[in-house]
Design a protein around this motif. Structure first.
Motif, short mmCIF file in Angstrom:
data_model
loop_
_atom_site.label_atom_id
_atom_site.label_comp_id
_atom_site.label_asym_id
_atom_site.label_seq_id
_atom_site.Cartn_x
_atom_site.Cartn_y
_atom_site.Cartn_z
N ALA A 165 0.83 -1.21 0.00
CA ALA A 165 0.00 0.00 0.00
C ALA A 165 0.87 1.25 0.00
CB ALA A 165 -0.94 -0.01 1.20
N GLY A 169 3.71 3.89 -2.35
CA GLY A 169 3.61 4.73 -3.54
C GLY A 169 3.47 3.93 -4.83
N ALA A 170 4.16 2.80 -4.90
CA ALA A 170 4.11 2.00 -6.12
C ALA A 170 2.69 1.49 -6.38
CB ALA A 170 5.09 0.84 -6.04
N ASN A 182 -2.08 -5.24 3.08
CA ASN A 182 -0.76 -4.70 3.39
C ASN A 182 -0.37 -5.05 4.81
OD1 ASN A 182 1.52 -3.01 2.71
ND2 ASN A 182 0.70 -1.50 4.16
N ARG A 183 0.96 -5.21 5.02
CA ARG A 183 1.49 -5.48 6.37
C ARG A 183 0.90 -4.51 7.38
NH1 ARG A 183 7.89 -5.01 6.75
NH2 ARG A 183 7.35 -2.87 6.19
N THR A 184 0.91 -3.23 7.05
CA THR A 184 0.27 -2.22 7.91
C THR A 184 -1.14 -2.00 7.37
OG1 THR A 184 2.45 -1.20 8.15
CG2 THR A 184 0.54 0.09 8.89
N LYS A 198 -2.86 1.36 6.20
CA LYS A 198 -2.50 1.96 4.90
C LYS A 198 -3.31 1.33 3.76
CE LYS A 198 1.94 2.67 4.11
NZ LYS A 198 3.41 2.34 4.20
N SER A 205 7.94 -3.47 -1.37
CA SER A 205 9.30 -3.12 -1.78
C SER A 205 10.33 -4.10 -1.26
CB SER A 205 9.63 -1.70 -1.29
OG SER A 205 9.42 -1.61 0.10
P1 ATR Z 1 7.14 2.17 -2.76
O1 ATR Z 1 7.28 3.56 -3.28
O2 ATR Z 1 8.10 1.18 -3.35
O3 ATR Z 1 5.74 1.67 -2.80
P2 ATR Z 1 6.77 2.62 0.04
O4 ATR Z 1 5.82 3.71 -0.26
O5 ATR Z 1 7.80 2.79 1.11
O6 ATR Z 1 7.62 2.23 -1.23
O7 ATR Z 1 5.91 1.29 0.33
C1 ATR Z 1 6.53 0.06 0.58
C2 ATR Z 1 5.45 -1.02 0.65
O8 ATR Z 1 6.09 -2.29 0.78
C3 ATR Z 1 4.55 -0.88 1.86
O9 ATR Z 1 3.28 -1.39 1.53
C4 ATR Z 1 5.26 -1.76 2.88
O10 ATR Z 1 4.43 -2.23 3.91
P3 ATR Z 1 4.14 -1.30 5.21
O11 ATR Z 1 3.13 -0.30 4.76
O12 ATR Z 1 3.61 -2.23 6.22
O13 ATR Z 1 5.45 -0.68 5.57
C5 ATR Z 1 5.66 -2.90 1.99
N1 ATR Z 1 6.77 -3.70 2.53
C6 ATR Z 1 8.08 -3.38 2.56
N2 ATR Z 1 8.80 -4.39 3.08
C7 ATR Z 1 7.92 -5.37 3.37
C8 ATR Z 1 8.05 -6.68 3.93
N3 ATR Z 1 9.24 -7.17 4.31
N4 ATR Z 1 6.93 -7.44 4.09
C9 ATR Z 1 5.72 -6.94 3.72
N5 ATR Z 1 5.55 -5.71 3.20
C10 ATR Z 1 6.62 -4.94 3.02
#
Ligand code: ATR
Length: 267
Positions: free
Chosen positions: A128, A130-131, A151-153, A156, A186
């Motif tokens: 959830a 930016g991508a 999403n993990r969180t 969001k 990511s």
């Molecule tokens: P991007 O621009 O690549 O989307 P971002 O906005 O920082 O980067 O978002 C990263 C996403 O990858 C988030 O959904 C993040 O989950 P959280 O919102 O819980 O932080 C997710 N993410 C990153 N590492 C992760 C992991 N090890 N397991 C699950 N989700 C992960």
């Protein structure tokens, strides 16, 4: 010779110059396409200087996509929905238009290169950030039966679900029944795979990772092991978003499949 550039940080390993030179060869023209390293506090100035110096169009990658949408004089509806831009276009009056081709890049790779139509399909999006925000509107425009975001969180995912009128589900409560699962988290390149029950992948026709590497990503490997019929990495999305940018600048629609093949990596 028209000048284009991709701005990012880091930028040294960007494949965009190579991709756009292949597009120019298809069109039968010669273009310059350069990598430009920028900094957050210099980005707006760098872009202004690039266009003032005759730049015809720019791509923008991490971490400048949000700033790119904010500094433009005009913003396309899909860049507004994404809150971010990956393409800057010089309009005839010298003003700069911000657009975002990431989402149509994903959609055209899936529907055209991979031959997987999205109308009526059930889609699960993991992540959830930016991508993911950047691709939701173009996915919705394909008229899927359903899009669920997890999403993990969870908060969001809920916020994006509200904004786009889709459903959010907690990752540990997900069940199977999805035709397409898109990984937009990511962590995949670092070997981190979103923690969802393995059963979610059963019966899934395509598991698509927006990240890509020289070999299958950790998400592709995990999805295949858990029963996804096909998997793909995001190299095709990279080429397709580039093709959409090229078309916006030059009015020429490149053929993406040979470019994906020429890059010669696992997709
Ligand atoms: P991007 O621009 O690549 O989307 P971002 O906005 O920082 O980067 O978002 C990263 C996403 O990858 C988030 O959904 C993040 O989950 P959280 O919102 O819980 O932080 C997710 N993410 C990153 N590492 C992760 C992991 N090890 N397991 C699950 N989700 C992960």
């Amino acid at each position: 010779t028209p000048l284009y550039a991709v701005f990012g940080n880091p930028i040294a390993h960007s494949k965009s110059p190579q991709i756009h030179q292949m597009f120019a060869a298809q069109e039968g023209v010669s273009v310059r396409y350069e990598r430009r390293l920028s900094q957050p506090d210099a980005f707006a100035r760098d872009i202004a200087a690039f266009f003032a110096g005759g730049g015809a169009g720019a791509n923008v990658t991490l971490p400048f996509k949000i700033q790119a949408a904010e500094l433009a004089h005009e913003t396309s509806p899909r860049a507004r929905a994404a809150g971010a831009a990956n393409t800057l276009i010089r309009l005839s009056d010298g003003l700069i238009l911000a657009d975002n081709t990431d989402g149509i890049g994903l959609v055209s790779d899936i529907t055209q290169n991979l031959g997987f139509p999205l109308a009526g399909k059930r889609i699960l999006i993991l992540g959830a950030g930016g991508a993911v925000r950047g691709v939701l509107q173009p996915l919705l425009d394909e008229n899927p039966a359903e899009i669920v975001i997890a999403n993990r969180t969870h908060e969001k995912a809920q916020a994006l679900a509200r904004q786009f009128g889709i459903a959010a589900e907690q990752t540990d409560r997900l069940k199977n029944g999805f035709d397409l699962i898109v990984n937009g988290t990511s962590g995949s390149l670092g070997g981190q795979v979103p923690a969802v029950p393995a059963a979610v992948y059963a019966g899934c026709a395509l598991a698509y990772d927006m990240a890509y590497g020289d070999t299958a990503t950790a998400f592709q490997t995990a999805a295949a092991l858990a029963g996804a019929a096909h998997t793909a990495g995001g190299l095709g999305m990279l080429v397709c978003q580039a093709a959409a940018s090229y078309r916006l600048w030059r009015g020429f629609a490149p053929d993406t499949a040979p470019v994906v093949a020429a890059l010669g990596k696992a997709v």
